[in-house]
Design an enzyme around this catalytic site. Structure first.
Site, PDB file in Angstrom:
ATOM      1  N   THR A   1       0.919  -1.073  -0.001  1.00 30.94           N
ATOM      2  CA  THR A   1       0.018   0.165  -0.105  1.00 30.94           C
ATOM      3  C   THR A   1       0.896   1.249  -0.159  1.00 30.94           C
ATOM      4  OG1 THR A   1      -1.890  -1.030   0.839  1.00 30.94           O
ATOM      5  CG2 THR A   1      -1.792   1.475   1.398  1.00 30.94           C
TER       6      THR A   1
ATOM      7  N   GLY B   1     -10.227  -3.126   2.972  1.00 36.75           N
ATOM      8  CA  GLY B   1      -9.284  -3.062   4.215  1.00 36.75           C
ATOM      9  C   GLY B   1      -9.268  -1.850   4.789  1.00 36.75           C
TER      10      GLY B   1
HETATM   11  N1  ASP Z   1      -3.593  -2.254   4.784  1.00 35.90           N
HETATM   12  C1  ASP Z   1      -3.856  -2.808   3.414  1.00 35.90           C
HETATM   13  C2  ASP Z   1      -4.908  -3.479   3.393  1.00 35.90           C
HETATM   14  O1  ASP Z   1      -5.330  -4.258   4.451  1.00 35.90           O
HETATM   15  C3  ASP Z   1      -2.457  -3.640   3.000  1.00 35.90           C
HETATM   16  C4  ASP Z   1      -1.443  -2.887   2.720  1.00 35.90           C
HETATM   17  O2  ASP Z   1      -1.131  -2.146   3.697  1.00 35.90           O
HETATM   18  O3  ASP Z   1      -0.538  -3.347   1.793  1.00 35.90           O
HETATM   19  O4  ASP Z   1      -5.728  -3.692   2.375  1.00 35.90           O
END
Ligand code: ASP
Length: 309
Positions: free
Chosen positions: A176, A206
């Protein structure tokens, strides 16, 4: 003169050792630096923190190295569903989108939701209609394709597992992306964009597009963008929890973000990290994983582009 500052991330967790070559490391750092500079130059020219975080995230979305925009992970249906959000700490205006497909730059769509609609959060079909109305660029599936992400998906596609893009155990990492900034008028903002988790299904969403969980900004306290195991970050209301510790317990930016990442979220079972700024231009970038793709710069001379601890 007020301090201007910006911090960005390209996800917590790192590629497993062996997959990270020095060449690849240079590639990651080059894109991080480019994104940092794209945001910083706006701040230097007196621009707003909202514009700075959008521009920094655009650079990361346009790189296949990170799990946002181009290079987003694959869903169980072998497609890409993206989420993004942005928040203005001065007005507490916010915009978020979720379950969108084919949008080249989800962060700009989130910004349009904030600035051109009466709403905060648009999802799925409706968000796509809004995107078309505002003439957002739509790319076909092949634009988002990345060999490594496809490989990650092939390995788990027949299971019920869904996986973070850079987890500790396997070759996954949380890719992300996000940015937080403090402008010359001491206004702060936060932006976050993601493809979510590999092999996700059932319309899984998410923390990244959820205001207060993966993204939050309030001039009174801080601007935060998170990365990590989204389910835990949602339940921990992580971004807002940092703000609460500052507001109600008088913690500094560093104390509050450390408490949440290195204690509270760990106790819940979550891993990841966050980037944070306050309206004095202070920066914090804590993470409880092996590494976090990150960079920051401020007018008081601070500058860093790093991956590991
Ligand atoms: N927090 C993001 C999610 O759960 C994933 C990530 O941080 O790459 O969708």
């Amino acid at each position: 003169m007020n301090t201007i500052s910006i911090a960005i991330h390209g996800g917590a967790g790192t590629l497993v050792k062996g997959m990270m070559t020095s060449e690849l490391e240079t590639q990651y750092k080059t894109v991080l630096k480019k994104a940092l500079d794209a945001g910083y130059v706006i701040l230097e020219n007196g621009g707003s923190s909202v514009d700075a975080v959008e521009k920094a995230v655009l650079v990361l979305e346009n790189s296949h190295l990170f799990n946002a925009g181009k290079g987003a992970v694959f869903t169980a249906d072998e497609t890409h569903e993206m989420d993004a959000s942005i928040m203005d700490g001065k007005t507490l205006n916010a915009g978020a989108v979720s379950l969108i497909k084919g949008i080249k730059n989800p962060i700009s769509l989130a910004k349009d939701v904030m600035e051109k609609s009466e709403h905060v959060f648009l999802a799925g079909e409706g968000a796509m209609q809004f995107a078309k109305m505002h003439k957002h660029t739509i790319e076909d599936e092949s634009y988002f394709y990345d060999e490594l992400r496809h490989q990650q998906w092939l390995e788990i596609k027949d299971s019920d597992r869904f996986q973070l893009d850079h987890a500790k155990k396997k070759d996954s990492k949380f890719g992300t992306v996000g940015a937080v900034a403090c402008d010359v008028n001491r206004n702060i903002a936060a932006a976050t964009s993601t493809g979510g988790m590999t092999n996700k299904k059932f319309g899984r969403v998410g923390d990244s597009p959820m205001i207060g969980a993966g993204n939050y900004a309030n001039n009174k306290t801080c601007a935060i963008s998170c990365t990590g195991s989204g389910e835990f970050f949602i339940r921990g209301v992580v971004a807002y929890d940092v703000a609460c510790l500052m507001e109600h317990k008088n913690c500094s930016l560093k104390e509050a973000s450390n408490e949440v990442i290195n204690k509270r979220i760990l106790e819940l079972g979550g891993d990841g990290g966050l980037i944070a700024v306050d309206s004095k231009g202070n920066i914090a970038m804590p993470f409880n994983t092996e590494g976090m793709y990150r960079a920051c710069k401020s007018s008081n001379g601070e500058e860093e582009v790093s991956i590991y601890k």
